[in-house]
Write an enzyme that holds these catalytic residues in place. Structure first.
Site, PDB file in Angstrom:
ATOM      1  N   GLY A   1     -27.639  15.054 -26.561  1.00  0.00           N
ATOM      2  CA  GLY A   1     -26.460  15.592 -25.897  1.00  0.00           C
ATOM      3  C   GLY A   1     -25.206  15.295 -26.686  1.00  0.00           C
ATOM      4  O   GLY A   1     -24.853  14.136 -26.889  1.00  0.00           O
ATOM      5  N   ALA A   2     -24.527  16.349 -27.164  1.00  0.00           N
ATOM      6  CA  ALA A   2     -23.349  16.184 -28.028  1.00  0.00           C
ATOM      7  C   ALA A   2     -22.087  16.591 -27.281  1.00  0.00           C
ATOM      8  O   ALA A   2     -21.322  17.436 -27.726  1.00  0.00           O
ATOM      9  CB  ALA A   2     -23.507  17.003 -29.308  1.00  0.00           C
ATOM     10  N   GLY A   3     -21.872  15.949 -26.135  1.00  0.00           N
ATOM     11  CA  GLY A   3     -20.675  16.208 -25.346  1.00  0.00           C
ATOM     12  C   GLY A   3     -19.769  15.000 -25.303  1.00  0.00           C
ATOM     13  O   GLY A   3     -19.752  14.173 -26.216  1.00  0.00           O
TER      14      GLY A   3
ATOM     15  N   LYS B   1      -2.023  16.323 -20.122  1.00  0.00           N
ATOM     16  CA  LYS B   1      -3.344  16.899 -20.388  1.00  0.00           C
ATOM     17  C   LYS B   1      -3.337  17.707 -21.687  1.00  0.00           C
ATOM     18  O   LYS B   1      -4.313  17.692 -22.438  1.00  0.00           O
ATOM     19  CB  LYS B   1      -3.792  17.773 -19.219  1.00  0.00           C
ATOM     20  CG  LYS B   1      -5.225  18.246 -19.375  1.00  0.00           C
ATOM     21  CD  LYS B   1      -5.931  18.426 -18.065  1.00  0.00           C
ATOM     22  CE  LYS B   1      -7.414  18.683 -18.280  1.00  0.00           C
ATOM     23  NZ  LYS B   1      -8.142  18.833 -17.012  1.00  0.00           N
TER      24      LYS B   1
ATOM     25  N   GLY C   1     -20.018  12.363 -23.690  1.00  0.00           N
ATOM     26  CA  GLY C   1     -20.742  11.103 -23.760  1.00  0.00           C
ATOM     27  C   GLY C   1     -21.438  10.890 -25.077  1.00  0.00           C
ATOM     28  O   GLY C   1     -21.318   9.818 -25.700  1.00  0.00           O
TER      29      GLY C   1
ATOM     30  N   CYS D   1     -18.321  18.222  -8.834  1.00  0.00           N
ATOM     31  CA  CYS D   1     -17.224  18.307  -9.800  1.00  0.00           C
ATOM     32  C   CYS D   1     -16.151  19.232  -9.221  1.00  0.00           C
ATOM     33  O   CYS D   1     -16.109  20.426  -9.535  1.00  0.00           O
ATOM     34  CB  CYS D   1     -17.749  18.834 -11.136  1.00  0.00           C
ATOM     35  SG  CYS D   1     -16.620  18.667 -12.510  1.00  0.00           S
TER      36      CYS D   1
ATOM     37  N   CYS E   1      -8.673  10.856 -13.169  1.00  0.00           N
ATOM     38  CA  CYS E   1      -8.659  12.308 -13.373  1.00  0.00           C
ATOM     39  C   CYS E   1      -7.237  12.797 -13.585  1.00  0.00           C
ATOM     40  O   CYS E   1      -6.331  12.441 -12.833  1.00  0.00           O
ATOM     41  CB  CYS E   1      -9.276  13.001 -12.161  1.00  0.00           C
ATOM     42  SG  CYS E   1      -9.230  14.804 -12.226  1.00  0.00           S
TER      43      CYS E   1
ATOM     44  N   GLY F   1     -14.258  11.663 -17.098  1.00  0.00           N
ATOM     45  CA  GLY F   1     -14.309  11.287 -18.513  1.00  0.00           C
ATOM     46  C   GLY F   1     -14.190   9.799 -18.733  1.00  0.00           C
ATOM     47  O   GLY F   1     -14.888   9.222 -19.580  1.00  0.00           O
TER      48      GLY F   1
END
Length: 427
Positions: A8-10, A389, A12, A160, A354, A321
């Site tokens: 998983g290359a997100g 943001k 995390g 979410c 958030c 995140g």
């Protein structure tokens, strides 16, 4: 020599790869697998869906940043995990043996749980991926030629909620800029028991804050909403009472709709015996370690976290995140310690933070820890969140491009506020 494979290359997986490469000697190998050649900055998807960003502005080709740091990069999905055999198999048929496996795949999007939901064969859109956001942008451009009602929200079991709120208010801001807002009735539908719940049981006065934001934008809402079916131009839902029994049936017309789905674990992960709960989320201990396999760790949306509280319509607990990066930080410390034969006792803080953009303003929420009772509960609104943001997006993407992203990027902001440290050791 140890070989660590990260799936998983997100948000995390990428910082996990950079941090492990930084912490481990050259005799150890780090391999990252991703579903495409790009890193996608998911928090920008609401902007992509209204044309405020192009996808090439908010994604990074990963080969150069990773390989420049000595990280093997394989842009292939996994199709199987042999946990007892310590190997994974990719879509191209490659088999990779590992000493440690880090699962950071993110979720499977369960559109199929609601008939007619989703951008592939359904009638609603999504902003969960860049592909989905691009489809939404294409549909939104057609909508602008012949505007009408909009329905935005979250399906039963969703966890979410922030992006749904963001998208509703970003659409409102975009339509006001176009002088078209008066032509577009908007309704927000959600499985939350009240506005501002966000799967967290509320954060401070998030209920009053978010209700006020929706009222100011003339956005109606339906809470305790169980979306049962989507037909062409109609969202069908049951509004439930506090006991979870049907209270009122609604059929909401729309010309454009975005509804976030519930999540599950991805199929190859969910298929591993004893690794996951019935929804396919990885069962972990307080050190981010699998309860069944001592050399498997997991971080992000794919881990099992119980709901904050029981609600009339199912709501999940979000993984923000900051929470994800605290998980990653603990994993990296624990793998390094385990390799050295030391106690792997690092714990993630699991705090919820958030930044929600509303197009021309925004709101920030801090819940430390995520599960109440909390040490810190903080909610503020203002234009500064919108600007923060934008700055955060630029900072994060720059760090990915230069191969310098580690799971402490957000800590400096929080330390400046005097709120929290990133991780804690077991005493």
């Amino acid at each position: 020599m140890a070989h660590i494979v990260i799936v998983g290359a997100g948000i995390g997986g990428v910082p996990a790869a950079f941090e492990l490469r930084k912490k481990l000697g050259k005799e150890h190998r780090v391999t990252l697998l991703g579903s495409s050649s790009y890193f996608e900055f998911t928090p920008s998807n609401p902007w992509v869906a209204v044309g405020w960003r192009k996808t090439d502005q908010v994604r990074v080709e990963m080969r150069e940043p990773l390989e420049s740091k000595g990280i093997q990069w394989i842009p292939e999905k996994i199709v199987a995990i042999d946990a007892p055999g310590n190997n994974v198999t990719t879509t191209a048929g490659h088999r990779l043996d590992y000493d440690y496996l880090v699962i950071a795949t993110g979720p499977k999007l369960s559109f199929e749980e609601v008939p007619g939901l989703g951008p592939h064969g359904g009638y609603t859109h999504s902003i969960c991926t860049h592909e989905h956001a691009e489809k939404a942008w294409a549909a939104y451009q057609e909508f602008l030629k012949n505007p009408g009602p909009i329905v935005i929200g979250a399906a039963p079991g969703a966890s979410c909620f922030g992006p749904a709120y963001e998208f509703a208010m970003i659409l409102d801001a975009d339509l006001r800029k176009r002088k078209m807002r008066d032509q577009v009735p908007m309704t927000y539908v959600t499985s939350e028991p009240y506005i501002g719940h966000m799967g967290l049981g509320g954060v401070g006065d998030s209920k009053g804050l978010m209700e006020s934001e929706l009222r100011q934008r003339h956005i109606k809402w339906v809470t305790n909403a169980r979306v049962t079916q989507v037909k062409p131009g109609e969202v069908c839902l049951s509004e439930m009472d506090e006991e979870g029994s049907p209270k009122k049936e609604h059929v909401l017309p729309f010309k454009f709709s975005m509804i976030l789905p519930a999540f599950k674990g991805v199929d190859p992960v969910a298929a591993v015996p004893n690794l996951c709960n019935p929804r396919g989320f990885v069962l972990i201990d307080e050190h981010q370690r699998s309860k069944a396999y001592r050399n498997i760790f997991s971080a992000g949306v794919c881990v099992a976290i119980p709901p904050v509280e029981a609600t009339p319509v199912a709501t999940g607990a979000p993984k923000t995140g900051y929470m994800i990066e605290s998980m990653v930080s603990a994993i990296c410390e624990n793998i390094v310690a385990d390799i050295k034969g030391q106690p792997a006792d690092a714990r993630a803080t699991w705090n919820a933070i958030c930044l929600a953009d509303f197009g021309d303003t925004g709101a920030a929420f801090v819940a430390l820890p995520q599960l109440p009772p909390r040490n810190v509960t903080w909610a503020k609104a203002g234009k500064w969140v919108h600007l923060a943001k934008i700055a955060f997006e630029k900072y994060f993407l720059r760090k990915v491009k230069t191969g310098s992203l580690t799971p402490v990027y957000e800590t400096y902001v929080l330390k400046a506020l005097g709120i929290v440290s990133l991780r804690e050791k077991k005493s």
